[in-house]
Design an enzyme around this catalytic site. Structure first.
Site, mmCIF file in Angstrom:
data_model
loop_
_atom_site.group_PDB
_atom_site.id
_atom_site.type_symbol
_atom_site.label_atom_id
_atom_site.label_comp_id
_atom_site.label_asym_id
_atom_site.label_seq_id
_atom_site.Cartn_x
_atom_site.Cartn_y
_atom_site.Cartn_z
ATOM 1 C CB SER A 230 -5.338 -5.337 -10.233
ATOM 2 O OG SER A 230 -5.405 -6.920 -9.933
ATOM 3 C CE LYS B 197 -3.206 -6.931 -6.466
ATOM 4 N NZ LYS B 197 -4.342 -7.251 -7.667
ATOM 5 C CB SER C 1 -1.095 -6.092 -10.006
ATOM 6 O OG SER C 1 -2.244 -6.044 -9.758
#
Length: 501
Positions: free
Chosen positions: A142, A145, A324
């Site tokens: 993640s 991102k 997230s």
């Protein structure tokens, strides 16, 4: 689906002077942001407003309100200055940074492939890193991102809002047109929801009022989700993600991020159709008869009847990073693709994110991107790229990117770092802001740390060959490594001139 992938799925739902500005952002922004959000949400509405709202002599602050009879209060005095202006604390010593990190990144629980980079935030973008560990790229999870949200702010602008429209396309027919709002809701949200959500009930109320003004009480309903291109499920994701409700099909039209209902982990089989049906039900509740079932099609021409808009992109970005949010990140990637190339797809989004970051000067050698969330195990990102994205995001000449730093979770306090940094280096809590990345056998952490002398460092720590039994230990090891940066007094000691007697 492995236990760690399930954990990642749950976390994703729950999960500028130069030095002065960045330091203030790191140490104070968490509290300031929380305060601003609270004021926006009326959670701390001044109590005296309720008592003096209609008074021509209403006090302007709590200090102006007289105490009750019999209660003596000390006079209010102006507080002393908190501190002088922050000044650069001096140069960082790479050897001390290396000394702080090396034993922690050598932890066996991190596995056989560990890569990392630490840079002085105040150094030039092309300066050598303070520490560089390992070679090449790693599976980022993640931390992807960071790339997606930075590119979205750069390509679209922080004040951009995404619009969901209803158009009248002919006698007796209206079409619900999706505009790629990641947080369009099935019903009005509570006052405590942040960022604010547009919703289809409010849209139905507006539509019904417009139709009734025209003397219309019966319609056929179509829906248009054509802004995003197929496929709706990324071929670079494991096939079991969809049936096991890890992620929704990505579409320009949905409610509640494609979930069957608000707060449910279960995803709709057809999120666009589900959104249209929810909107149809809301129309019926407003006295408009909907004939038949909603049908998919492209709305060409027509007259706008009603519309609702999302919160500004900067607020969406902050939320995506804090918790997230996989689905919202994928929508943002599609939006970048649409803004840059006119095509909103997984492939176009990934390409547009990279081209946008290249324009910001981010080093992208060795980077491969297949999605916007980090769910794909085919993604490869280098620590240098993550540090480069963070450097761009805190560049004082790019205020449009501020939401990235503002959205980073705070160690031991917010978002996906709320329950972390509870072991080694507790003094790091509040001094590290970072984006987490977790998949089974993968852990990463990228963000900003301030050491005990006030030095600001950008860091990216990545491990992608972690043994199943070591996943929790590996996460603690990365927390400790980031914590060591905050616990360090890493400034170079000025040389003392030799005495000549």
């Amino acid at each position: 689906m492995t236990q760690s992938d399930r954990r990642h799925s749950r976390r994703s739902r729950d999960e500028r002077g130069w030095v002065g500005r960045a330091l203030a952002s790191l140490l104070v922004l968490a509290l300031v942001s929380a305060g601003v959000a609270a004021w926006r949400l009326d959670l701390v509405e001044p109590w005296y407003d309720h008592f003096f709202a209609d008074s021509p002599t209403a006090p302007t602050s709590p200090a102006d309100v007289a105490p009750p009879p019999g209660l003596e209060l000390a006079p209010v005095a102006a507080p002393p200055a908190v501190d002088t202006a922050v000044t650069p604390p001096g140069a960082l010593d790479p050897a001390l940074v290396q000394q702080a990190l090396a034993p922690l990144l050598a932890d066996e629980s991190l596995g056989r492939h560990v890569v990392a980079a630490v840079s002085d935030l105040t150094a030039a973008a092309d300066a050598r890193p303070l520490v560089s560990v390992g070679d090449g790229a790693a599976v980022p999870a993640s931390t992807t991102k960071l790339l997606t949200t930075t590119a979205a702010l750069a390509a679209l602008g922080p004040e951009t809002r995404f619009t969901t429209r209803v158009v009248s396309t002919g006698p007796g027919r209206i079409v619900l047109v999706g505009g790629g709002d990641p947080y369009l809701a099935s019903a009005p949200a509570s006052r405590s929801t942040y960022p604010e959500r547009a919703d289809v009930v409010t849209l139905a109320e507006q539509t019904a009022a417009a139709l009734q003004q025209q003397g219309r009480t019966k319609v056929r309903l179509g829906y248009d989700d054509s802004m995003f291109s197929e496929p709706a499920f990324n071929p670079a994701w494991p096939a079991h993600y969809l049936p096991e409700d890890v992620v929704s099909s990505i579409t320009a039209l949905w409610v509640d991020e494609g979930r069957a209902e608000q707060g449910s982990p279960v995803r709709s089989e057809d999120p666009a159709l589900a959104a249209a049906q929810t909107y149809a039900d809301a129309l019926v509740a407003q006295g408009i008869r909907v004939v038949g079932t909603p049908t998919r099609g492209v709305a060409s021409g027509g007259t706008d009847l009603a519309s609702v808009q999302s919160a500004p992109l900067r607020e969406i970005v902050q939320h995506v990073l804090e918790v997230s949010d996989n689905e919202a990140a994928e929508v943002l990637s599609h939006q970048v693709g649409f803004a840059v190339s006119g095509t909103a797809s997984f492939e176009a989004g990934a390409a547009a994110v990279l081209s946008t970051l290249q324009g910001l000067g981010v080093p992208l050698e060795g980077v491969q991107l297949f999605d916007g969330s980090g769910l794909s195990r085919q993604n490869r990102i280098t620590p240098a790229a993550l540090v480069g994205v963070l450097r761009a995001a805190v560049d004082p000449s790019r205020p449009q990117l501020d939401a990235v730093a503002q959205g980073l979770p705070v160690a031991g306090w917010s978002g996906s770092l709320t329950n972390r940094f509870d072991l080694a280096y507790p003094q790091a809590r509040g001094l590290v802001r970072a984006k987490t990345g977790t998949l089974s056998n993968v852990s990463s952490l990228a963000g900003i740390a301030v050491d005990q002398q006030g030095h600001l460092m950008l860091f990216a720590l990545m491990a992608d060959r972690i043994a199943d039994i070591d996943e929790t230990k590996a996460q603690h090891a990365l927390d400790a490594a980031a914590g060591a940066l905050a616990a360090c007094s890493c400034g170079a000691v000025a040389a003392t001139p030799n005495s000549t007697g």
